[in-house]
Design a protein around this motif. Structure first.
Motif, PDB file in Angstrom:
ATOM      1  N   ARG A 133     -24.133  27.519 -27.259  1.00  9.03           N
ATOM      2  CA  ARG A 133     -24.662  28.885 -27.195  1.00  9.03           C
ATOM      3  C   ARG A 133     -23.586  29.909 -27.543  1.00  9.03           C
ATOM      4  O   ARG A 133     -23.796  30.790 -28.388  1.00  9.03           O
ATOM      5  CB  ARG A 133     -25.219  29.158 -25.794  1.00  9.03           C
ATOM      6  CG  ARG A 133     -25.829  30.547 -25.629  1.00  9.03           C
ATOM      7  CD  ARG A 133     -26.162  30.847 -24.182  1.00  9.03           C
ATOM      8  NE  ARG A 133     -24.959  31.032 -23.369  1.00  9.03           N
ATOM      9  CZ  ARG A 133     -24.260  32.156 -23.331  1.00  9.03           C
ATOM     10  NH1 ARG A 133     -24.605  33.205 -24.081  1.00  9.03           N
ATOM     11  NH2 ARG A 133     -23.191  32.255 -22.559  1.00  9.03           N
ATOM     12  N   VAL A 134     -22.425  29.794 -26.899  1.00 10.05           N
ATOM     13  CA  VAL A 134     -21.406  30.821 -27.107  1.00 10.05           C
ATOM     14  C   VAL A 134     -20.763  30.712 -28.487  1.00 10.05           C
ATOM     15  O   VAL A 134     -20.422  31.739 -29.093  1.00 10.05           O
ATOM     16  CB  VAL A 134     -20.329  30.794 -26.001  1.00 10.05           C
ATOM     17  CG1 VAL A 134     -20.943  31.117 -24.653  1.00 10.05           C
ATOM     18  CG2 VAL A 134     -19.595  29.484 -25.952  1.00 10.05           C
ATOM     19  N   PHE A 135     -20.618  29.488 -29.007  1.00 11.08           N
ATOM     20  CA  PHE A 135     -20.026  29.384 -30.336  1.00 11.08           C
ATOM     21  C   PHE A 135     -20.911  30.037 -31.385  1.00 11.08           C
ATOM     22  O   PHE A 135     -20.412  30.740 -32.279  1.00 11.08           O
ATOM     23  CB  PHE A 135     -19.770  27.929 -30.729  1.00 11.08           C
ATOM     24  CG  PHE A 135     -19.376  27.786 -32.178  1.00 11.08           C
ATOM     25  CD1 PHE A 135     -18.165  28.300 -32.636  1.00 11.08           C
ATOM     26  CD2 PHE A 135     -20.225  27.195 -33.099  1.00 11.08           C
ATOM     27  CE1 PHE A 135     -17.806  28.217 -33.976  1.00 11.08           C
ATOM     28  CE2 PHE A 135     -19.881  27.109 -34.439  1.00 11.08           C
ATOM     29  CZ  PHE A 135     -18.666  27.621 -34.875  1.00 11.08           C
ATOM     30  N   GLU A 136     -22.209  29.811 -31.316  1.00 14.55           N
ATOM     31  CA  GLU A 136     -23.093  30.424 -32.299  1.00 14.55           C
ATOM     32  C   GLU A 136     -22.996  31.945 -32.235  1.00 14.55           C
ATOM     33  O   GLU A 136     -22.980  32.624 -33.271  1.00 14.55           O
ATOM     34  CB  GLU A 136     -24.538  29.964 -32.066  1.00 14.55           C
ATOM     35  CG  GLU A 136     -24.775  28.489 -32.389  1.00 14.55           C
ATOM     36  CD  GLU A 136     -24.450  28.136 -33.839  1.00 14.55           C
ATOM     37  OE1 GLU A 136     -24.622  28.999 -34.735  1.00 14.55           O
ATOM     38  OE2 GLU A 136     -24.010  27.002 -34.090  1.00 14.55           O
ATOM     39  N   ALA A 137     -22.905  32.493 -31.011  1.00 14.27           N
ATOM     40  CA  ALA A 137     -22.760  33.942 -30.871  1.00 14.27           C
ATOM     41  C   ALA A 137     -21.392  34.401 -31.377  1.00 14.27           C
ATOM     42  O   ALA A 137     -21.284  35.437 -32.056  1.00 14.27           O
ATOM     43  CB  ALA A 137     -22.952  34.346 -29.407  1.00 14.27           C
ATOM     44  N   ASP A 138     -20.349  33.649 -31.062  1.00  8.78           N
ATOM     45  CA  ASP A 138     -19.000  34.009 -31.513  1.00  8.78           C
ATOM     46  C   ASP A 138     -18.908  33.970 -33.037  1.00  8.78           C
ATOM     47  O   ASP A 138     -18.301  34.859 -33.658  1.00  8.78           O
ATOM     48  CB  ASP A 138     -17.970  33.046 -30.918  1.00  8.78           C
ATOM     49  CG  ASP A 138     -17.781  33.217 -29.423  1.00  8.78           C
ATOM     50  OD1 ASP A 138     -18.122  34.299 -28.896  1.00  8.78           O
ATOM     51  OD2 ASP A 138     -17.309  32.259 -28.776  1.00  8.78           O
ATOM     52  N   ARG A 139     -19.466  32.941 -33.623  1.00  9.02           N
ATOM     53  CA  ARG A 139     -19.404  32.812 -35.081  1.00  9.02           C
ATOM     54  C   ARG A 139     -20.120  33.974 -35.752  1.00  9.02           C
ATOM     55  O   ARG A 139     -19.596  34.566 -36.720  1.00  9.02           O
ATOM     56  CB  ARG A 139     -20.024  31.480 -35.520  1.00  9.02           C
ATOM     57  CG  ARG A 139     -20.007  31.285 -37.023  1.00  9.02           C
ATOM     58  CD  ARG A 139     -20.398  29.895 -37.427  1.00  9.02           C
ATOM     59  NE  ARG A 139     -21.742  29.524 -37.034  1.00  9.02           N
ATOM     60  CZ  ARG A 139     -22.417  28.496 -37.554  1.00  9.02           C
ATOM     61  NH1 ARG A 139     -21.849  27.758 -38.495  1.00  9.02           N
ATOM     62  NH2 ARG A 139     -23.629  28.208 -37.142  1.00  9.02           N
ATOM     63  N   ALA A 140     -21.289  34.329 -35.239  1.00 10.25           N
ATOM     64  CA  ALA A 140     -22.029  35.449 -35.822  1.00 10.25           C
ATOM     65  C   ALA A 140     -21.244  36.755 -35.681  1.00 10.25           C
ATOM     66  O   ALA A 140     -21.192  37.570 -36.617  1.00 10.25           O
ATOM     67  CB  ALA A 140     -23.393  35.565 -35.148  1.00 10.25           C
ATOM     68  N   ARG A 141     -20.614  36.958 -34.511  1.00 12.05           N
ATOM     69  CA  ARG A 141     -19.836  38.174 -34.285  1.00 12.05           C
ATOM     70  C   ARG A 141     -18.643  38.256 -35.239  1.00 12.05           C
ATOM     71  O   ARG A 141     -18.406  39.296 -35.863  1.00 12.05           O
ATOM     72  CB  ARG A 141     -19.354  38.208 -32.836  1.00 12.05           C
ATOM     73  CG  ARG A 141     -18.346  39.310 -32.521  1.00 12.05           C
ATOM     74  CD  ARG A 141     -18.011  39.340 -31.034  1.00 12.05           C
ATOM     75  NE  ARG A 141     -17.455  38.093 -30.548  1.00 12.05           N
ATOM     76  CZ  ARG A 141     -16.165  37.770 -30.598  1.00 12.05           C
ATOM     77  NH1 ARG A 141     -15.297  38.606 -31.161  1.00 12.05           N
ATOM     78  NH2 ARG A 141     -15.733  36.632 -30.096  1.00 12.05           N
ATOM     79  N   LEU A 142     -17.892  37.164 -35.358  1.00 10.69           N
ATOM     80  CA  LEU A 142     -16.701  37.182 -36.206  1.00 10.69           C
ATOM     81  C   LEU A 142     -17.057  37.317 -37.686  1.00 10.69           C
ATOM     82  O   LEU A 142     -16.394  38.048 -38.430  1.00 10.69           O
ATOM     83  CB  LEU A 142     -15.879  35.920 -35.970  1.00 10.69           C
ATOM     84  CG  LEU A 142     -15.196  35.840 -34.596  1.00 10.69           C
ATOM     85  CD1 LEU A 142     -14.634  34.449 -34.365  1.00 10.69           C
ATOM     86  CD2 LEU A 142     -14.107  36.898 -34.479  1.00 10.69           C
ATOM     87  N   LYS A 143     -18.110  36.620 -38.098  1.00  7.58           N
ATOM     88  CA  LYS A 143     -18.529  36.755 -39.493  1.00  7.58           C
ATOM     89  C   LYS A 143     -19.021  38.166 -39.775  1.00  7.58           C
ATOM     90  O   LYS A 143     -18.803  38.700 -40.874  1.00  7.58           O
ATOM     91  CB  LYS A 143     -19.612  35.725 -39.820  1.00  7.58           C
ATOM     92  CG  LYS A 143     -19.074  34.312 -39.979  1.00  7.58           C
ATOM     93  CD  LYS A 143     -20.115  33.370 -40.542  1.00  7.58           C
ATOM     94  CE  LYS A 143     -19.511  32.011 -40.885  1.00  7.58           C
ATOM     95  NZ  LYS A 143     -20.508  31.102 -41.496  1.00  7.58           N
TER      96      LYS A 143
END
Length: 242
Positions: free
Chosen positions: A98-108
């Motif tokens: 869950r958190v990685f998908e959110a982190d990846r979207a934020r950083l991208k």
């Protein structure tokens, strides 16, 4: 380093630490907190790596929670850990995903390039959820031939100690294909404090060396290796143990 200091197109190497805080860890959480703090300080010795590596800490027992969001090491304060409850591997896997998908979207969304995540999984016990492997595969599995599954699958490194079965640790090392296979570690030592310090030292060295590879323009995950004298067995995913 704050998000505003990130440059457009910069490479970020995310590292996630999944830490067992079930009731069996009640006598060890103080040493674990200290070991994690020491690991962060070791990474901070290289300011260039601090610009390229981000860390997150997820704790789990029968549930899981992100206690340190993905951040540069210089922005991290490790809170005191507390132990209680059972041991659900699946809860940890789901929270990370869950958190990685959110982190990846934020950083991208900030124009960053996100390298394959590296996940370290620390546990002192067997899984309380019998379907943990099903959960693991459903979230992370990727078929390199058909290209189906999770293309952002993590480089997953389990560290088991005390009551964590070695065969379970071996089953979680991932990927089991390609030139950089996941690795697993297992220790039956009763000197838990020493093992925790050795494990977090391995994690810190991996983050440092991997971040330095990015700084040199050739980012790669540097496979973790045991520290000298570390009382643990280890091996590659799908391979023999040493």
């Amino acid at each position: 380093m704050s998000d505003t200091s990130l440059s457009d197109g910069q490479m970020i190497m995310p590292f996630y630490l999944l830490v067992d805080v079930s009731s069996s860890m009640s006598g060890d959480v103080g040493e674990l907190t200290t070991a994690i703090n020491d690991m962060v300080q070791a990474i901070l010795k290289d300011p260039v790596v601090d610009d390229l590596v981000m860390l997150s800490i997820i704790t789990f027992n029968h549930t899981a929670s992100t206690i340190v969001p993905l951040s540069p090491p210089s922005d991290i304060t490790v809170p005191a850990l507390h132990a209680s409850g059972g041991t659900s591997y699946g809860a940890a896997f789901n929270e990370y995903n869950r958190v990685f998908e959110a982190d990846r979207a934020r950083l991208k969304g900030q124009g960053m390039r996100v390298y394959r995540p590296c996940v370290f999984f620390l546990t002192d016990g067997a899984p309380g959820d019998s379907d943990h492997l099903t959960t693991f595969r459903s979230l992370f599995a990727f078929d390199p031939e058909t290209r189906k599954g999770n293309r952002a699958f993590p480089y997953f490194v389990p560290f088991g100690f005390r009551g964590a079965p070695k065969d379970v640790m071996r089953s979680l090392a991932y990927p089991d294909f390609g030139k950089t296979k996941g690795r697993w570690f297992s220790s039956g030592s009763d000197k838990v404090g020493e093992i925790l310090r050795a494990m977090t030292e391995v994690i810190g060295r991996t983050a440092l060396s991997s971040g330095q590879s990015a700084a040199a323009g050739a980012p790669q995950i540097i496979p973790p290796a045991p520290t000298p004298g570390m009382d643990a067995q280890f091996g590659e995913a799908g391979g023999d143990w040493m």
